[in-house]
Structure formats: structure tokens, C-alpha cells
Design a protein around this motif. Sequence first.
Motif, PDB file in Angstrom:
ATOM      1  N   VAL A   1       0.843  -1.194   0.000  1.00 45.73           N
ATOM      2  CA  VAL A   1       0.000   0.000   0.000  1.00 45.73           C
ATOM      3  C   VAL A   1       0.876   1.241   0.000  1.00 45.73           C
ATOM      4  N   PHE A   2       0.554   2.172  -0.873  1.00 45.66           N
ATOM      5  CA  PHE A   2       1.198   3.484  -0.884  1.00 45.66           C
ATOM      6  C   PHE A   2       0.147   4.517  -0.497  1.00 45.66           C
ATOM      7  N   VAL A   3       0.488   5.396   0.443  1.00 46.34           N
ATOM      8  CA  VAL A   3      -0.432   6.428   0.909  1.00 46.34           C
ATOM      9  C   VAL A   3       0.276   7.771   0.835  1.00 46.34           C
ATOM     10  N   ASN A   4      -0.348   8.747   0.159  1.00 47.12           N
ATOM     11  CA  ASN A   4       0.291  10.055   0.069  1.00 47.12           C
ATOM     12  C   ASN A   4      -0.171  10.967   1.195  1.00 47.12           C
ATOM     13  N   ARG A   5       0.234  12.228   1.164  1.00 48.10           N
ATOM     14  CA  ARG A   5      -0.075  13.163   2.245  1.00 48.10           C
ATOM     15  C   ARG A   5      -1.567  13.441   2.360  1.00 48.10           C
ATOM     16  N   ASP A   6      -2.311  13.240   1.276  1.00 48.73           N
ATOM     17  CA  ASP A   6      -3.755  13.474   1.300  1.00 48.73           C
ATOM     18  C   ASP A   6      -4.537  12.221   1.643  1.00 48.73           C
ATOM     19  N   ALA A   7      -3.853  11.173   2.121  1.00 46.74           N
ATOM     20  CA  ALA A   7      -4.454   9.892   2.495  1.00 46.74           C
ATOM     21  C   ALA A   7      -4.960   9.114   1.285  1.00 46.74           C
ATOM     22  N   ARG A   8      -4.670   9.583   0.076  1.00 48.13           N
ATOM     23  CA  ARG A   8      -5.056   8.810  -1.110  1.00 48.13           C
ATOM     24  C   ARG A   8      -4.110   7.627  -1.245  1.00 48.13           C
ATOM     25  N   SER A   9      -4.667   6.470  -1.530  1.00 45.88           N
ATOM     26  CA  SER A   9      -3.873   5.242  -1.515  1.00 45.88           C
ATOM     27  C   SER A   9      -3.984   4.504  -2.840  1.00 45.88           C
ATOM     28  N   HIS A  10      -2.965   3.701  -3.109  1.00 47.80           N
ATOM     29  CA  HIS A  10      -3.050   2.735  -4.200  1.00 47.80           C
ATOM     30  C   HIS A  10      -2.175   1.545  -3.833  1.00 47.80           C
ATOM     31  N   VAL A  11      -2.387   0.431  -4.525  1.00 46.59           N
ATOM     32  CA  VAL A  11      -1.703  -0.826  -4.216  1.00 46.59           C
ATOM     33  C   VAL A  11      -0.900  -1.259  -5.441  1.00 46.59           C
ATOM     34  N   ALA A  12       0.305  -1.747  -5.196  1.00 46.38           N
ATOM     35  CA  ALA A  12       1.149  -2.252  -6.284  1.00 46.38           C
ATOM     36  C   ALA A  12       1.940  -3.442  -5.764  1.00 46.38           C
ATOM     37  N   ASP A  13       2.476  -4.233  -6.687  1.00 46.06           N
ATOM     38  CA  ASP A  13       3.317  -5.357  -6.299  1.00 46.06           C
ATOM     39  C   ASP A  13       4.593  -4.842  -5.641  1.00 46.06           C
ATOM     40  N   ASP A  14       4.998  -5.472  -4.575  1.00 46.44           N
ATOM     41  CA  ASP A  14       6.244  -5.140  -3.900  1.00 46.44           C
ATOM     42  C   ASP A  14       7.345  -6.023  -4.474  1.00 46.44           C
ATOM     43  N   LEU A  15       8.159  -5.440  -5.330  1.00 45.66           N
ATOM     44  CA  LEU A  15       9.188  -6.193  -6.028  1.00 45.66           C
ATOM     45  C   LEU A  15      10.553  -6.093  -5.348  1.00 45.66           C
ATOM     46  N   ARG A  16      10.622  -5.449  -4.204  1.00 43.12           N
ATOM     47  CA  ARG A  16      11.897  -5.331  -3.502  1.00 43.12           C
ATOM     48  C   ARG A  16      12.286  -6.673  -2.880  1.00 43.12           C
ATOM     49  N   PRO A  17      13.536  -7.040  -2.955  1.00 46.10           N
ATOM     50  CA  PRO A  17      13.970  -8.239  -2.216  1.00 46.10           C
ATOM     51  C   PRO A  17      13.961  -7.937  -0.720  1.00 46.10           C
ATOM     52  N   PRO A  18      13.835  -8.957   0.112  1.00 44.96           N
ATOM     53  CA  PRO A  18      13.880  -8.708   1.562  1.00 44.96           C
ATOM     54  C   PRO A  18      15.247  -8.191   1.976  1.00 44.96           C
ATOM     55  N   LEU A  19      15.275  -7.406   3.058  1.00 41.76           N
ATOM     56  CA  LEU A  19      16.558  -6.937   3.577  1.00 41.76           C
ATOM     57  C   LEU A  19      17.283  -8.086   4.269  1.00 41.76           C
ATOM     58  N   PRO A  20      18.605  -8.093   4.205  1.00 36.47           N
ATOM     59  CA  PRO A  20      19.365  -9.156   4.901  1.00 36.47           C
ATOM     60  C   PRO A  20      18.982  -9.197   6.378  1.00 36.47           C
ATOM     61  N   ALA A  21      18.732 -10.380   6.876  1.00 38.42           N
ATOM     62  CA  ALA A  21      18.204 -10.532   8.234  1.00 38.42           C
ATOM     63  C   ALA A  21      19.160  -9.997   9.286  1.00 38.42           C
ATOM     64  N   ALA A  22      20.445 -10.260   9.146  1.00 39.21           N
ATOM     65  CA  ALA A  22      21.404  -9.855  10.172  1.00 39.21           C
ATOM     66  C   ALA A  22      21.468  -8.335  10.294  1.00 39.21           C
ATOM     67  N   GLU A  23      21.577  -7.654   9.156  1.00 41.41           N
ATOM     68  CA  GLU A  23      21.658  -6.189   9.186  1.00 41.41           C
ATOM     69  C   GLU A  23      20.346  -5.584   9.677  1.00 41.41           C
ATOM     70  N   ARG A  24      19.240  -6.174   9.267  1.00 38.96           N
ATOM     71  CA  ARG A  24      17.944  -5.649   9.701  1.00 38.96           C
ATOM     72  C   ARG A  24      17.799  -5.780  11.216  1.00 38.96           C
ATOM     73  N   ALA A  25      18.165  -6.939  11.761  1.00 41.13           N
ATOM     74  CA  ALA A  25      18.048  -7.151  13.202  1.00 41.13           C
ATOM     75  C   ALA A  25      19.004  -6.244  13.982  1.00 41.13           C
ATOM     76  N   ARG A  26      20.219  -6.047  13.443  1.00 46.56           N
ATOM     77  CA  ARG A  26      21.184  -5.195  14.152  1.00 46.56           C
ATOM     78  C   ARG A  26      20.710  -3.750  14.201  1.00 46.56           C
ATOM     79  N   LEU A  27      20.200  -3.226  13.091  1.00 44.92           N
ATOM     80  CA  LEU A  27      19.736  -1.848  13.100  1.00 44.92           C
ATOM     81  C   LEU A  27      18.484  -1.694  13.962  1.00 44.92           C
ATOM     82  N   ALA A  28      17.594  -2.690  13.950  1.00 46.57           N
ATOM     83  CA  ALA A  28      16.406  -2.628  14.807  1.00 46.57           C
ATOM     84  C   ALA A  28      16.809  -2.524  16.271  1.00 46.57           C
TER      85      ALA A  28
END
Length: 727
Positions: free
Chosen positions: A413-440
Motif C-alpha cells: 500500500v502506498f499512501v500520500n499526504r492526502d491519504a489517497r492510496s493505491h496498491v502495487a506489487d512489492d518487487l523489492r527483495p527482503p533486507l538481509p536478516a542480520a543487518e535488519r536485526a542489528r539496526l532494529a
Amino acid sequence: MRGMSRDLVALVVRRTHRLPVQVQELGSEGQGAVLARQFDAALMSVGFKLSGELLARLSALPEPRVAEAAGTGLAAVRELLGDHVRHNTYFVDFPHNVPDTAEFWFDLLVEALRAGRSAADPANGPGTDLLALPGYGTYRHDYEDLLSAHEEFLAGAGDRLTVLHLGDSPEREVAALYLALAGSTTPLGEEGLRDLATLARHCADGPQPAAIPVRENRATVNAARLHAGAGLLADTVTDVLRTACALFDGDVTLAAPTRFGPLPRPARRVLLAALDEVVAAAPGKLADVLRHRERFKRLGERLHPHEYPKWPHAAQVFAVARGEQRVRGLDGRVDELLAAGEPGAAAELLAAAAPGKLLRAFDRLLRAATAEADRAAVLAAAERALPAASGRLLLSLREHLENRERSGGERRVFVNRDARSHVADDLRPPLPAAERARLAAALDAETARRLPADPPPLLVDPEILDVALPLSGNASAAGIGVLPRGSVQPVRGELLRFFVYWKQQERATDFDLSALMLDASYDNPTWLSYTQLSSVAGAHSGDIVEAPDGASEFIDLRLSKVPGRYIVPEVNVYAGEGFQQVAESFFGWMLREEAQRGLPFEPRTVRAKSELRGAGRVALPLVFERCEDGEWYARWLHLHLRGFPHANQVETNRATVADLLRAALRRQHLTVRHLVDLMVANGARLLPWDGPAPDGPVTYLGLARPDDLPEGSRVITPENLRELVPA
């Protein structure tokens, strides 16, 4: 309240649920007990009541003072609930005796034929335009007829009861609210900015917050300061541009263009002096002009910088906007490094020049880092940037990481400043688990560092734990009982009723309230709308097609008979003005008991009332979900769809809504629970919710403030939830 505008006092009541009361003058005799009790009774009729402390204070005041406070307070509360207007229905007996849809249209046709009227539409051939049948879409009875058709409302044990608390003097309450809004660590939204502007004009000469971290808030305050003859608070050229937008009642978020008009010479001097000071102190900030080049051009046409040679650095701003002076922006340098395959160097550059921008770009930079050394450099740069970032940005990135462990290919879901939304496929690969957990973990540690070191014990209502943190200005809407996007609250009752009210501004406007019902796979849709007036689950109050004096529509549902798992209330703009053009529009929902009877709209049963002001033509305020335990919960969406210019209907947008719902419910939101856990891990003592009453000050977190907290307690409710987000 003498010397203080009633509008300002009403604003305090609306935003804080506190009634400002002037301290009684020495020697005055209070005779206000009778009026105070009458005020309390009037409030209880709409689901509010006076706290014991407020009732006692009012009782000690002279009657004229009590009458003034009661008039202002009751009017503010009724408007907050949506009870300041008359809610009529097309079917006078609603929710009873709503006809079958086919029966309804047949009766209208018979009535038209008996009257010798034709509903043929020449533009569409020999067919019949059912919406043009005489009597359709307009009230066939007045409000007094509606009153006489319904039995008296009976109070129920489950009715909402909101406490109105004692405030300080009007002057102190207004000043405190101004400081809280101006110094907010999170954006305020459209109505919040309007309220801040009102308060800033009144408080420009008084105490100011130590810091105004949100740029939109700063611009709103700057406009008031300029009118008061004070200097501007600006450390970027964009701050000055936003201030100019505020002067013309434009969009300080810069999402929409502002039409600049002529400016008086003193205002021009203030704006140019501020630009000159910013650029003289940091010439690199000229690069910010590139993001809003056209707006700076238009502003330059009104400021006439050539008339003020003593501010040469201000003239550079407009030379850059016109392309006469070239500057190299930070974004361009970052893009060059990424194109050269150096994400680590790009991260280092951002960490030194713009730590906040680095954290916003972290996902992109880490995905670009294919080598282990580059990933380590990006992560190290992000960790160094954390102390310089705002608390809101830390929490926003933390929430982002919660939603980046899944693989790509899902819907997003993408939502802009006016709360208008649209849906698109998320084609991003997942973030590496180790780096994601460390930054969290690093984000949690930095957030915990900013929380109070030795807070009073925590007293936490369990129902606020699943309320989402208000991390963006469009995450919520104005009203009562309204929670930020992603918040979940239980729905305890059998009879659910939601409603919409609108009043057109200049042309005939038709809003249509609908209820889309879907199963667990977001399929097998059924609905209630003006084309499907009744079903086994409930009934629709009937279609109103114009609202010169305001109009309401209702849907009544028996939750145990609802097919499927989801109920999605929709407000569709069928014709006329949109949500941002009408004079007024709001949505709400209420819960009833079977034996309560009463009018279609009874303020004591209202659980939430939310303003409708988004940019789309289809509004989706929230969704009701039946969970595995069989209980129903409300999840706030605050989303809008673009829709069609006219004739939006639940039948034609049901696939789009189902797709949006599937993606929206998958998203994880950071809630109050996250910060409570950090506070407890930080050493805060958590008191049992059902334990004995606290014997000293506490930090209270709940959906409503109780009446008996110890003096000196800090109170966090949805009205000031933004104060929970650390600076």
C-alpha cells in the motif's frame, strides 16, 4: 472566560476534554450549584459528564459564570460528537420497516404512474431512470416527523461516558495547548495545523516552545510571528518558503502549490532577511532550492529581491531557482555514487551531511550494497546517524524494518499526504536478516535512551496497547474516539450502526454510505447500499441525493448475522463536490443494545466520529474484523481511493477495495505496546491495571482519563498521544 474568545475555549475543550475555568475572585459568592448540576445532566444526555472536581468548581462560581461555561462546553461537546446537526433518514422508521429493494422501486414506479409522471430518460432511450422517479432521494418527512416516529431512547450500561475534566484558567489552557501543538514531535494533520494557526495568532507575544521540530508547525508559527512583528524561526530556505505559503493560507506541507499574492513591504523584508541569514550561514543550503524551484520562482516575483541589495544571499536563492546560478545538490552526488557502485561512500556522505536523509534512504542503500564491506559501511553509517535523527524518524524506520522481513512479490500500500492510496506489487527483495536485526536493536537502544530516565510508575489501560503511534500527519483524522491508522480496538456489542453526514457548499452533492462484507479470503462480497437496502445482516436508511441543508445516511448491522469476516464501511462520492469541497462531512459509528430504541442518531452511543477530508472520491475510514476468537475488532484505515469523477458505487469498486484491504491488513504498525516495553526494559515500574489505586503520581496511558488519578500524574490519551513520541 472573560477576555477570552469562546472559540478558543471551545478549541481547548475539543482537543483536551478539559473545560477552562477562571479562578474565583476573592470575595465572590458562588451560587452555581443548581446550574452546574443541570449542565452535568445535559452533558450526560450526549454521553459526557463533569468530573467531580469540575462539578465542585462550577458549583462554587456565580450563576452567570456557570451559564457561560456550560453554553460553551456543551456546544463544543455536541459538535465533537456530530450532534450539532439534525440527522434525518429517508425511511422514517429506520432501522425498522425498511422495504425490500425491489419492493421499494416498484412502489415508487406505481406512485409515479398514478401521478401521471414519467421516469423515462430520453438520453438513454426507452429505459427508465429509477433515480429520477418522483420522491426519490429527498426527505419525505421533516425532523419532527422522525421524532414522533421513534420511541424514547433508553440509556444502556454499554453507552459511552466521557469525562469532561477541570481545566486551568482559559489563558493558561490556551497557552499550554499552543505550546503542546507547536512543540509536537509529530505532524499534526490538516485540522491540527488550522488549530495551531488559530492559537499562534493569539499566543505570538507569549511564551514559545523551546523547539519546534516539525517544519510544518514551524511555518504556521512563523506566519503568526511575522504578523506580530517578531523574527522568523528558520534554518533552511524551505522554512521560509513554507512560511510564505502559510501567509497565504496555502499548503505548508508543499504537497500542493500555493498562489502567492502581493506582500506588504514589511513582510517582504522579513522573508528576505531570513533567507539571507540562512544562506550566509550555510551556502550549501542553496541546494534545497532545487527541490522546489518553481515555487521559489513564484515567490521571488512577489518579494522583489532586486530592491534590497543589502541582502545579496537572498538574491542567490532566486538566481538558483531561475537557473542563473548552479549548485550541486546532495541528492545528485548520492545518485552518482550509487551509479558508480559505491553505496558505502554514499552512506558516508549522507551520514556527514544529512543524517535524517540517510535513515530514510537506508533500505535503498542496503539493497544496493551487494558486497559485505559495503553492507557493513552502510550499517555503520546508519548507526552513527541515529543520535542526530528525530524520535519520529527512529520509530518510522523501526516500523519499516518490521515490514521488510517478507520476500518480495506481495502487494504493498502506498499512501500520500492526502491519504489517497493505491496498491502495487512489492518487487523489492527482503533486507538481509542480520543487518535488519542489528539496526532494529540499535534503533530500540537509541529510542530507549531518549525516554525519561526515572519516570513515575506506569499505569496502562490494556486497550491502548494496540493503538498505533501517530508517526505521520495523515495517519488520523479529527474527531472523537478516532485512532491513528493501524490501531485496533475491540467492538463489544451486537448492534453496530455507522453513519455519514454531509452538507454541500455550492452544488448538488450525493454521498453514498455502503457496507462491503468479505470472507476471510477477501472474496464472496455482499453489501448494503442504496441499491441493496436490506439483508439478513441489517438495513440501509435510504438514499439522499442532495444536501443543501445537510443530509445523513445510516447502516444498521447485527454482527452475529454478518456473513464473512470483514465489514468495510465506504463513503462514495456519487455526484457533486468531493470531501474537500463540501461545507462539512463526517463519518462515525455507534453501538446499541436491542432494547434501547431511540432515534437513528443518539450521541450517547457514538463510539467515534471522524472528519472526512481526503482527496479521493471513495473514503475508507476503518474496517471491522471478526477474529479467530469470534470477537469483532475495529482497525482504523484512514484511506481514500481516487475513484471516478462521478457514480462511484460499492459494486464497481469492490475488487479494488478488497485488494487494498488485503495489503493494508498485512502491514505491521508500531504501537503503544512497543514504547511501553522499552520503558519497562529501561527500568520503569508497571503497575497492575486491576490492582489497588496508586498512592502517588503515575504516568497514565489509556483511551480516556479517569476521574481519580493522584495529583501530579502525567496523562497520555489519544488526544495527546503524540507526546509519547520522544524528541
